[in-house]
Design a protein around this motif. Structure first.
Motif, PDB file in Angstrom:
ATOM      1  N   LEU A 123      89.411 -13.364  55.002  1.00  0.00           N
ATOM      2  CA  LEU A 123      88.829 -12.131  55.515  1.00  0.00           C
ATOM      3  C   LEU A 123      87.332 -12.283  55.758  1.00  0.00           C
ATOM      4  N   TRP A 124      86.640 -12.922  54.813  1.00  0.00           N
ATOM      5  CA  TRP A 124      85.189 -13.073  54.930  1.00  0.00           C
ATOM      6  C   TRP A 124      84.795 -14.200  55.885  1.00  0.00           C
ATOM      7  N   ASP A 180      92.618  -4.887  48.162  1.00  0.00           N
ATOM      8  CA  ASP A 180      91.226  -5.114  48.582  1.00  0.00           C
ATOM      9  C   ASP A 180      90.913  -4.460  49.921  1.00  0.00           C
ATOM     10  N   PRO A 227      85.112  -5.859  50.804  1.00  0.00           N
ATOM     11  CA  PRO A 227      85.891  -6.387  49.682  1.00  0.00           C
ATOM     12  C   PRO A 227      85.141  -7.515  48.981  1.00  0.00           C
ATOM     13  N   THR A 258      90.283 -13.413  49.387  1.00  0.00           N
ATOM     14  CA  THR A 258      89.623 -12.755  50.515  1.00  0.00           C
ATOM     15  C   THR A 258      88.769 -13.713  51.344  1.00  0.00           C
TER      16      THR A 258
END
Length: 157
Positions: A100-101, A85, A91, A97
């Motif tokens: 990440l977000w 990703d 992504p 994820t």
């Protein structure tokens, strides 16, 4: 001599120059995809801007996929399958994820909550001075009123 020449020999060969697609619409699609795909070597640049050899290979792969009639979604999925990703600047939002977000927002909220909690925490009340401490403080203050700064000028008053 060989050890001095080793860095020059070990360098990556220059990438093959990009060959644009013959149709302008296809090349425009490729350029749009290049801006959405991260170089896996540079990590902060899109493959459109990266001089790395792997970025040139990725650009060539995207152009080949477009020429073969693949959709943008299929090309992105293929790159994610190969590189993960991370290869996409945006992504997909899914369980893997979330950090990440939403990680930066969660960290910001935790810091804000800690600061608010610290600000609301009562400061320890200081104990009142004992009679001996009060007398000593009075002496210090009385000395300060009598003692003047030797470097002071009349204009400083």
């Amino acid at each position: 001599m060989l050890t001095l020449a080793a860095p020059a020999i070990a360098q990556e060969p220059p990438p093959i120059p990009d060959q644009p697609l013959p149709q302008a619409a296809q090349e425009a699609r490729a350029q749009a995809l290049f801006d959405d795909i991260r170089c896996v070597v540079c990590q902060h640049e899109a493959i459109a801007d990266s001089p790395a050899g792997i970025a040139a290979d990725m650009r060539r792969l995207v152009r080949e996929e477009i020429a073969a009639g693949r959709t943008d979604k299929h090309i992105r999925q293929d790159l994610v399958r190969r590189y993960g990703d991370f290869v996409l600047f945006k992504p997909p939002v899914r369980l893997g994820t979330w950090l990440l977000w939403f990680g930066p927002l969660a960290a910001l909220l935790l810091v804000a909550a800690a600061l608010i909690r610290r600000a609301r925490r009562p400061n320890g009340d200081t104990a009142p001075l004992s009679p001996d401490e009060e007398a000593r403080l009075a002496d210090i203050l009385a000395e300060a009123e009598v003692r003047r700064d030797p470097d002071a000028k009349a204009s400083d008053d």
